[in-house]
Design a protein around this motif. Structure first.
Motif, PDB file in Angstrom:
ATOM      1  N   CYS A  72       3.123 -12.792  -2.619  1.00 42.59           N
ATOM      2  CA  CYS A  72       2.066 -12.882  -1.632  1.00 42.59           C
ATOM      3  C   CYS A  72       1.039 -11.774  -1.870  1.00 42.59           C
ATOM      4  O   CYS A  72       1.316 -10.782  -2.552  1.00 42.59           O
ATOM      5  CB  CYS A  72       2.606 -12.836  -0.205  1.00 42.59           C
ATOM      6  SG  CYS A  72       3.674 -11.434   0.139  1.00 42.59           S
ATOM      7  N   ILE A  73      -0.158 -11.968  -1.313  1.00 45.20           N
ATOM      8  CA  ILE A  73      -1.275 -11.051  -1.542  1.00 45.20           C
ATOM      9  C   ILE A  73      -1.999 -10.761  -0.241  1.00 45.20           C
ATOM     10  O   ILE A  73      -1.884 -11.510   0.724  1.00 45.20           O
ATOM     11  CB  ILE A  73      -2.282 -11.640  -2.558  1.00 45.20           C
ATOM     12  CG1 ILE A  73      -2.813 -12.982  -2.042  1.00 45.20           C
ATOM     13  CG2 ILE A  73      -1.676 -11.774  -3.934  1.00 45.20           C
ATOM     14  CD1 ILE A  73      -3.872 -13.609  -2.915  1.00 45.20           C
ATOM     15  N   GLY A  74      -2.766  -9.643  -0.219  1.00 44.02           N
ATOM     16  CA  GLY A  74      -3.571  -9.295   0.940  1.00 44.02           C
ATOM     17  C   GLY A  74      -4.515  -8.157   0.590  1.00 44.02           C
ATOM     18  O   GLY A  74      -4.318  -7.441  -0.399  1.00 44.02           O
ATOM     19  N   ILE A  75      -5.566  -7.975   1.409  1.00 45.96           N
ATOM     20  CA  ILE A  75      -6.546  -6.909   1.202  1.00 45.96           C
ATOM     21  C   ILE A  75      -6.715  -6.145   2.507  1.00 45.96           C
ATOM     22  O   ILE A  75      -6.910  -6.755   3.570  1.00 45.96           O
ATOM     23  CB  ILE A  75      -7.907  -7.474   0.756  1.00 45.96           C
ATOM     24  CG1 ILE A  75      -7.776  -8.180  -0.588  1.00 45.96           C
ATOM     25  CG2 ILE A  75      -8.948  -6.354   0.646  1.00 45.96           C
ATOM     26  CD1 ILE A  75      -9.064  -8.821  -1.069  1.00 45.96           C
ATOM     27  N   ASN A  76      -6.660  -4.786   2.457  1.00 50.38           N
ATOM     28  CA  ASN A  76      -6.811  -3.995   3.673  1.00 50.38           C
ATOM     29  C   ASN A  76      -8.272  -3.604   3.897  1.00 50.38           C
ATOM     30  O   ASN A  76      -9.129  -3.864   3.044  1.00 50.38           O
ATOM     31  CB  ASN A  76      -5.890  -2.767   3.630  1.00 50.38           C
ATOM     32  CG  ASN A  76      -6.358  -1.729   2.622  1.00 50.38           C
ATOM     33  OD1 ASN A  76      -7.474  -1.777   2.109  1.00 50.38           O
ATOM     34  ND2 ASN A  76      -5.494  -0.766   2.340  1.00 50.38           N
ATOM     35  N   PRO A  77      -8.599  -2.988   5.048  1.00 46.86           N
ATOM     36  CA  PRO A  77      -9.994  -2.629   5.341  1.00 46.86           C
ATOM     37  C   PRO A  77     -10.607  -1.644   4.347  1.00 46.86           C
ATOM     38  O   PRO A  77     -11.832  -1.490   4.315  1.00 46.86           O
ATOM     39  CB  PRO A  77      -9.906  -2.014   6.742  1.00 46.86           C
ATOM     40  CG  PRO A  77      -8.705  -2.649   7.352  1.00 46.86           C
ATOM     41  CD  PRO A  77      -7.731  -2.787   6.231  1.00 46.86           C
ATOM     42  N   SER A  78      -9.778  -0.957   3.561  1.00 45.07           N
ATOM     43  CA  SER A  78     -10.285  -0.021   2.549  1.00 45.07           C
ATOM     44  C   SER A  78     -10.465  -0.677   1.189  1.00 45.07           C
ATOM     45  O   SER A  78     -10.573   0.011   0.170  1.00 45.07           O
ATOM     46  CB  SER A  78      -9.331   1.174   2.428  1.00 45.07           C
ATOM     47  OG  SER A  78      -9.232   1.865   3.656  1.00 45.07           O
ATOM     48  N   SER A  79     -10.435  -2.026   1.153  1.00 39.01           N
ATOM     49  CA  SER A  79     -10.605  -2.812  -0.080  1.00 39.01           C
ATOM     50  C   SER A  79      -9.471  -2.596  -1.067  1.00 39.01           C
ATOM     51  O   SER A  79      -9.667  -2.720  -2.278  1.00 39.01           O
ATOM     52  CB  SER A  79     -11.961  -2.494  -0.749  1.00 39.01           C
ATOM     53  OG  SER A  79     -13.027  -2.830   0.110  1.00 39.01           O
ATOM     54  N   GLN A  80      -8.293  -2.272  -0.551  1.00 41.05           N
ATOM     55  CA  GLN A  80      -7.116  -2.181  -1.408  1.00 41.05           C
ATOM     56  C   GLN A  80      -6.442  -3.551  -1.459  1.00 41.05           C
ATOM     57  O   GLN A  80      -6.093  -4.122  -0.426  1.00 41.05           O
ATOM     58  CB  GLN A  80      -6.124  -1.136  -0.875  1.00 41.05           C
ATOM     59  CG  GLN A  80      -6.476   0.292  -1.225  1.00 41.05           C
ATOM     60  CD  GLN A  80      -6.111   0.623  -2.667  1.00 41.05           C
ATOM     61  OE1 GLN A  80      -5.128   0.120  -3.214  1.00 41.05           O
ATOM     62  NE2 GLN A  80      -6.911   1.472  -3.301  1.00 41.05           N
TER      63      GLN A  80
END
Length: 409
Positions: free
Chosen positions: A138-146
């Motif tokens: 699975c994948i995801g992006i946090n508010p810091s563009s990580q």
């Protein structure tokens, strides 16, 4: 059917074509798709060190389906796209099996916003779920563009980065108001997409081509092997990059720029200046023994296979390639069809006119009478000539009149 009726119908068809030409532009061949698409690059992984007695398969991009290899292609019309293998990956020290990389400009998938990412075979989650969930891939992006990816199949960031090479991530950018997930479709190739070092095959769906930068040799023992060095059996090679890395199913490929000890039988595969060599082990004392081994492996269905970089790429066309063109191209394609039908109509018209001219010429020659035009119905004894139309009057030798309607475009 009477000739005058043919004459009328041909002109009617041309009148219809004239209306079509008013709305359609000139013909032009369509050679590319008008899409947002990044070519898929090949990748090859060999999980283990091969030996002549313990071969290790070379895994590349493409799933075997019959005698073809299916490669999934994703196409979208907006958003960003990036090759996962080009990012700088770091393994997380906090969460097991999680890798992260900076992806500036990507809209976060945190707080339930999971509909803005697409990576084939991976589910989109919030970053928190990516970090702690029991599910894998699975994948995801946090508010810091990580960008975070959970995939516990890889032990370190190096092997993960290598495995990600050629995998395209599609994502919504922070500047995009809307984003639509890409459409995926399988493309069937004659061979998988391979990679050796920096040389990789490239599938360019937008242009309908496959550029092969990796060559393949399947050895069966019939090759003209020699013994240039005491520990190496070798064959002549062409169209390759000398002294570069190779992959081999039964022998360890030597790293770029490293020259093996050619006096040893160390089970290595190596590209020389004009030849390819295999450092045979002590079990192969002669060329005859070595060729018998290659033939035996080939007969068992586990042949010795070599991947090597091509000095000159080979370009292939994707079989049965098609692309849905934009609306303007659909109009253009219609024009070509009309052009072809119009040419056929012109040819039929010319033949019809020639026939009528022949009849007129023969009549004038035989009777000395001149064909005349009549404007009014009252002067026409033949009801087959419609009212309010000009007609060509041709008389036979006995004076019998024939009327041919004349339609002016």
């Amino acid at each position: 059917m009477h000739k005058k009726h043919i004459f009328l119908r041909v002109f009617s068809k041309i009148t219809i074509f004239a209306c079509v030409f008013c709305t359609i532009s000139a013909w032009a061949e369509t050679t590319t798709c008008d899409i947002n698409y990044t070519p898929v690059t090949g990748n090859s992984i060999q999980n283990g060190t091969p030996t002549p007695t313990t071969p290790v398969a070379i895994e590349s991009i493409g799933t075997k389906v019959g005698n073809k290899y299916a490669v999934q292609v994703a196409v979208n019309y907006d958003g960003g796209v990036v090759d996962m293998g080009t990012l700088n990956w770091v393994k997380s020290n906090t969460y097991s099996g999680v890798f992260n990389a900076q992806l500036n400009g990507a809209k976060p998938s945190d707080w339930g916003n999971t509909g803005n990412l697409y990576l084939l075979d991976y589910a989109t989650k919030s970053v928190n779920n990516v970090s702690v969930t029991e599910s894998d891939l699975c994948i995801g992006i946090n508010p810091s563009s990580q960008l975070y990816v959970k995939d516990a199949r890889y032990a370190d960031a190096i092997s993960f980065k290598q495995a990600m090479s050629g995998k395209m991530l599609y994502y919504q950018r922070t500047t995009d108001e809307t984003w639509t997930a890409p459409i995926t479709t399988p493309i069937y190739l004659n061979a998988p997409l391979r990679k050796v070092g920096d040389y990789a095959d490239v599938l360019d769906y937008k242009n309908g081509t496959i550029t092969r930068n990796v060559g393949v040799k399947v050895l069966d023992g019939t090759e003209n092997w020699g013994a240039q060095y005491a520990g190496y059996f070798n064959i002549s090679f062409s169209n390759y990059v000398p002294f570069y890395l190779v992959y081999c199913t039964h022998f360890k490929g030597v790293n770029t720029g490293v020259t093996p000890d050619v006096t040893k039988r160390d089970g290595t595969a190596w590209l020389g200046s004009t030849w390819f060599g295999l450092g045979a082990t002590d079990r192969f004392q002669t060329i005859t023994d070595f060729k018998a081994y290659l033939a035996s492996e080939y007969a068992k269905g586990t042949p010795v296979i070599v991947y090597y970089p091509l000095a000159t790429p080979v370009v292939e066309q994707i079989e049965n390639w098609s692309c849905t063109p934009p609306i303007t191209d659909i109009k253009i394609a219609t024009t070509k069809m009309v052009d072809e039908e119009f040419a056929a109509a012109e040819a039929k018209l010319a033949a019809t006119v020639q026939t009528i001219e022949s009849v007129v010429s023969r009549t004038i020659t035989q009777t000395g009478q001149i064909a005349t035009l009549h404007e009014t119905k009252q002067t026409r004894p033949d009801e087959s000539c419609p009212a309010n139309m000009k007609c060509l009057l041709v008389q036979d030798e006995d004076g019998t009149p024939h009327w041919y309607p004349i339609i002016e475009p």
